[in-house]
Design a protein around this motif. Structure first.
Motif, PDB file in Angstrom:
ATOM      1  N   SER A  71       0.829  -1.210   0.000  1.00  0.00           N
ATOM      2  CA  SER A  71       0.000   0.000   0.000  1.00  0.00           C
ATOM      3  C   SER A  71       0.858   1.252   0.000  1.00  0.00           C
ATOM      4  CB  SER A  71      -0.951  -0.007   1.204  1.00  0.00           C
ATOM      5  OG  SER A  71      -0.243   0.099   2.435  1.00  0.00           O
ATOM      6  N   ALA A  72       1.988   1.219   0.710  1.00  0.00           N
ATOM      7  CA  ALA A  72       2.896   2.366   0.705  1.00  0.00           C
ATOM      8  C   ALA A  72       3.558   2.524  -0.656  1.00  0.00           C
ATOM      9  CB  ALA A  72       3.948   2.210   1.797  1.00  0.00           C
ATOM     10  N   ALA A  73       3.968   1.419  -1.255  1.00  0.00           N
ATOM     11  CA  ALA A  73       4.627   1.478  -2.557  1.00  0.00           C
ATOM     12  C   ALA A  73       3.702   2.023  -3.629  1.00  0.00           C
ATOM     13  CB  ALA A  73       5.115   0.084  -2.948  1.00  0.00           C
ATOM     14  N   LEU A  74       2.423   1.678  -3.553  1.00  0.00           N
ATOM     15  CA  LEU A  74       1.449   2.113  -4.554  1.00  0.00           C
ATOM     16  C   LEU A  74       0.727   3.400  -4.157  1.00  0.00           C
ATOM     17  CD1 LEU A  74      -0.033  -1.346  -5.592  1.00  0.00           C
ATOM     18  CD2 LEU A  74       1.598   0.080  -6.840  1.00  0.00           C
ATOM     19  N   ARG A  75       1.228   4.052  -3.128  1.00  0.00           N
ATOM     20  CA  ARG A  75       0.732   5.372  -2.712  1.00  0.00           C
ATOM     21  C   ARG A  75      -0.773   5.359  -2.446  1.00  0.00           C
ATOM     22  NH1 ARG A  75       5.649   5.484  -2.837  1.00  0.00           N
ATOM     23  NH2 ARG A  75       6.934   7.274  -3.451  1.00  0.00           N
ATOM     24  N   MET A  76      -1.246   4.354  -1.717  1.00  0.00           N
ATOM     25  CA  MET A  76      -2.672   4.241  -1.425  1.00  0.00           C
ATOM     26  C   MET A  76      -3.056   5.149  -0.264  1.00  0.00           C
ATOM     27  SD  MET A  76      -3.447   0.152  -1.726  1.00  0.00           S
ATOM     28  CE  MET A  76      -2.875  -0.809  -3.127  1.00  0.00           C
ATOM     29  N   ASP A  77      -4.239   5.764  -0.375  1.00  0.00           N
ATOM     30  CA  ASP A  77      -4.768   6.491   0.766  1.00  0.00           C
ATOM     31  C   ASP A  77      -5.442   5.498   1.713  1.00  0.00           C
ATOM     32  OD1 ASP A  77      -7.210   5.837  -0.405  1.00  0.00           O
ATOM     33  OD2 ASP A  77      -7.582   7.861  -1.158  1.00  0.00           O
ATOM     34  N   GLU A  78      -6.038   6.001   2.796  1.00  0.00           N
ATOM     35  CA  GLU A  78      -6.558   5.105   3.825  1.00  0.00           C
ATOM     36  C   GLU A  78      -7.695   4.230   3.305  1.00  0.00           C
ATOM     37  OE1 GLU A  78      -6.542   3.058   7.194  1.00  0.00           O
ATOM     38  OE2 GLU A  78      -5.102   4.613   6.625  1.00  0.00           O
ATOM     39  N   ALA A  79      -8.577   4.811   2.464  1.00  0.00           N
ATOM     40  CA  ALA A  79      -9.696   4.024   1.941  1.00  0.00           C
ATOM     41  C   ALA A  79      -9.192   2.897   1.039  1.00  0.00           C
ATOM     42  CB  ALA A  79     -10.663   4.928   1.181  1.00  0.00           C
TER      43      ALA A  79
END
Length: 278
Positions: A71-79
């Motif tokens: 999730s960090a690598a793909l720049r995901m927000d919280e949702a």
């Protein structure tokens, strides 16, 4: 959710990023849209073959640490991060109760109490379960005022009603994607997605993008045929004791042209609040 759902989501998130977005240099001609699998693996600090197996559905049960790294690598927000965890079967809440389709008397009374601003209740499939008189008047340009997603994609009035119709469509689909992550077995939602996917190419395209966002606090730019332009903010609240239901309240900045527009809308003589069948 299946392993293919997880793979589809990861591929869609990977496709929307470019090397420059994540601080990587780009060399040579790229055969894929967005990042390569190997680049995601490097950013996440994992073996590239392991990441490939995740996308291909050949690896099940990734740990929370692995999902956090992806999730960090793909720049995901919280949702989006929450959605990723649920697709992987790691997030809690897998036994969520099915949404309620009936609105209680106390909530109906609360809706009726909003006499100067639109308020309504939605289920996860965006069915309008109940609406006050102001909401009925606000949505009056639509032929059927029963489901926000169907109204947005299947009613021609949406192209005039929403000042930014493409943005409105994207928000609706992102909300439905979020809802499927919370409850992947909800029959009403699955039926709606199938219906809209068959009836609307625009919906099908947005659905395949796997954008995820829940309702929080946003601004709606609307153009009502009787009132004109309205700039309304809205807030949504989970209804305690009614799983899956959300109370949505629109309001305008005090003393603004939009506030005066809502006052005029209230004076037009609207029908009483109504319940909607599921």
């Amino acid at each position: 959710m299946t392993s293919s759902d997880l793979g589809d989501f990861l591929r869609a998130r990977r496709a929307r990023l470019r090397p420059g977005d994540v601080g990587l240099a780009s060399y040579g001609r790229r055969r894929v849209a967005g990042l390569r699998r190997e680049e995601v693996a490097v950013l996440a600090g994992m073996n590239s073959d392991y990441y490939a197996r995740l996308e291909q559905g050949r690896e099940r049960g990734p740990s929370s640490q692995v999902l956090d790294a992806i999730s960090a690598a793909l720049r995901m927000d919280e949702a989006a991060r929450e959605h990723l965890f649920r697709l992987a079967g790691t997030a809690p809440g897998g036994d969520r109760p099915q949404p309620r389709e009936a609105v209680g008397a106390a909530l109906r009374q609360l809706l009726d109490g909003y006499t100067s601003t639109p308020a309504f209740v939605l289920n996860p499939a965006t069915d309008l379960l109940a609406a006050n008189a102001m909401a009925e008047a606000l949505f009056s340009p639509f032929a059927q005022r029963d489901n926000l997603a169907r109204m947005t994609f299947l009613d021609p009035a949406a192209r005039r009603f929403f000042v930014h119709p493409d943005r409105a469509a994207e928000a609706v689909v992102a909300g439905l994607r979020h809802a499927t992550g919370l409850d992947p077995r909800y029959p009403r939602l699955l039926d709606l997605v199938r219906e809209l996917g068959s009836a609307s190419a625009d919906f099908a395209g947005l659905w395949s993008a796997h954008t995820v966002r829940g309702k929080t606090y946003e601004t709606k730019e609307l153009d009502h045929p009787d009132i004109g332009r309205l700039s309304l903010t809205f807030q949504s609240f989970d209804v305690r004791g009614a799983p899956g239901q959300q109370l949505v309240v629109y309001h305008a900045e005090p003393e603004s042209p939009s506030a005066r527009g809502l006052t005029l809308l209230a004076r037009l003589g609207n029908p009483p609040a109504t319940d909607r069948p599921s």
